[in-house]
Structures are given as structure tokens and as C-alpha cells.
Write a protein that holds these residues in place. Structure first.
Motif, mmCIF file in Angstrom:
data_model
loop_
_atom_site.group_PDB
_atom_site.id
_atom_site.type_symbol
_atom_site.label_atom_id
_atom_site.label_comp_id
_atom_site.label_asym_id
_atom_site.label_seq_id
_atom_site.Cartn_x
_atom_site.Cartn_y
_atom_site.Cartn_z
ATOM 1 N N PRO A 179 0.805 -1.228 0.000
ATOM 2 C CA PRO A 179 0.000 0.000 0.000
ATOM 3 C C PRO A 179 0.839 1.280 0.000
ATOM 4 O O PRO A 179 0.457 2.268 -0.618
ATOM 5 C CB PRO A 179 -0.834 -0.112 1.270
ATOM 6 N N ASP A 180 1.990 1.256 0.665
ATOM 7 C CA ASP A 180 2.846 2.444 0.680
ATOM 8 C C ASP A 180 3.370 2.782 -0.716
ATOM 9 O O ASP A 180 3.492 3.949 -1.075
ATOM 10 C CB ASP A 180 4.018 2.255 1.643
ATOM 11 N N HIS A 181 3.670 1.760 -1.501
ATOM 12 C CA HIS A 181 4.121 1.977 -2.868
ATOM 13 C C HIS A 181 3.016 2.647 -3.685
ATOM 14 O O HIS A 181 3.272 3.592 -4.440
ATOM 15 C CB HIS A 181 4.532 0.645 -3.485
ATOM 16 N N LEU A 182 1.790 2.177 -3.526
ATOM 17 C CA LEU A 182 0.645 2.777 -4.215
ATOM 18 C C LEU A 182 0.481 4.243 -3.816
ATOM 19 O O LEU A 182 0.319 5.122 -4.667
ATOM 20 C CB LEU A 182 -0.627 2.005 -3.905
ATOM 21 N N ILE A 183 0.559 4.523 -2.528
ATOM 22 C CA ILE A 183 0.391 5.892 -2.032
ATOM 23 C C ILE A 183 1.493 6.800 -2.573
ATOM 24 O O ILE A 183 1.229 7.931 -2.991
ATOM 25 C CB ILE A 183 0.352 5.905 -0.488
ATOM 26 N N ARG A 184 2.729 6.306 -2.591
ATOM 27 C CA ARG A 184 3.838 7.110 -3.133
ATOM 28 C C ARG A 184 3.613 7.447 -4.599
ATOM 29 O O ARG A 184 3.821 8.575 -5.031
ATOM 30 C CB ARG A 184 5.170 6.381 -2.957
ATOM 31 N N ARG A 185 3.164 6.467 -5.387
ATOM 32 C CA ARG A 185 2.915 6.701 -6.806
ATOM 33 C C ARG A 185 1.738 7.651 -7.022
ATOM 34 O O ARG A 185 1.768 8.494 -7.911
ATOM 35 C CB ARG A 185 2.655 5.383 -7.541
#
Length: 76
Positions: free
Chosen positions: A46-52
């Protein structure tokens, strides 16, 4: 349900239209994000999604032409 509402003088019911993404400018922003910063990406967590998402939003944040286009697409 309609009969019940009509029988109550203290209830005011408003008919709302069905889901209409073409009237919502945010849908245009989501569409742009899906086609740019989110395209062909396998998110690891989820953190990767939020960063993108944040990166994509920062890219269009100051592009008034893109934002105006999303607003103009919603109608008059």
C-alpha cells in the motif's frame, strides 16, 4: 416507500441522479492518474501505491490546463 414518504408531512425527499462520473471532475483526475503514474505498475504494498499516487498528483498539481480540462468536461 413512496407512499410512506408522501404520508409524512415532515419528510422532504429529493431524487438524486444515479452515479454520473461524467459530472464529477475528480473522475477525470483519476483517469489521468490511471493512464500515467499508475499505468503498468505492480504495486508491492500500500505504501508503494500511495507514493505513486502522490507523485502523480504532484505532476498535475500545477498544470492548470489539465485541471481546467477535467472541469470543462463536466459540462456548463
Amino acid at each position: 416507500m413512496r407512499a410512506f414518504i408522501d404520508a409524512q408531512d415532515w419528510i422532504t425527499a429529493y431524487h438524486l441522479p444515479p452515479y454520473t462520473p461524467d459530472l464529477n471532475p475528480v473522475e477525470g483526475i483519476w483517469s489521468i492518474l490511471r493512464r500515467t503514474s499508475q499505468a503498468n505498475t505492480a504495486f508491492t504494498d500500500p505504501d508503494h501505491l500511495i507514493r505513486r499516487l502522490r507523485h502523480g498528483l504532484r505532476q498535475i498539481q500545477y498544470r492548470s490546463d489539465i485541471i481546467d480540462g477535467c472541469l470543462a468536461a463536466t459540462g456548463p
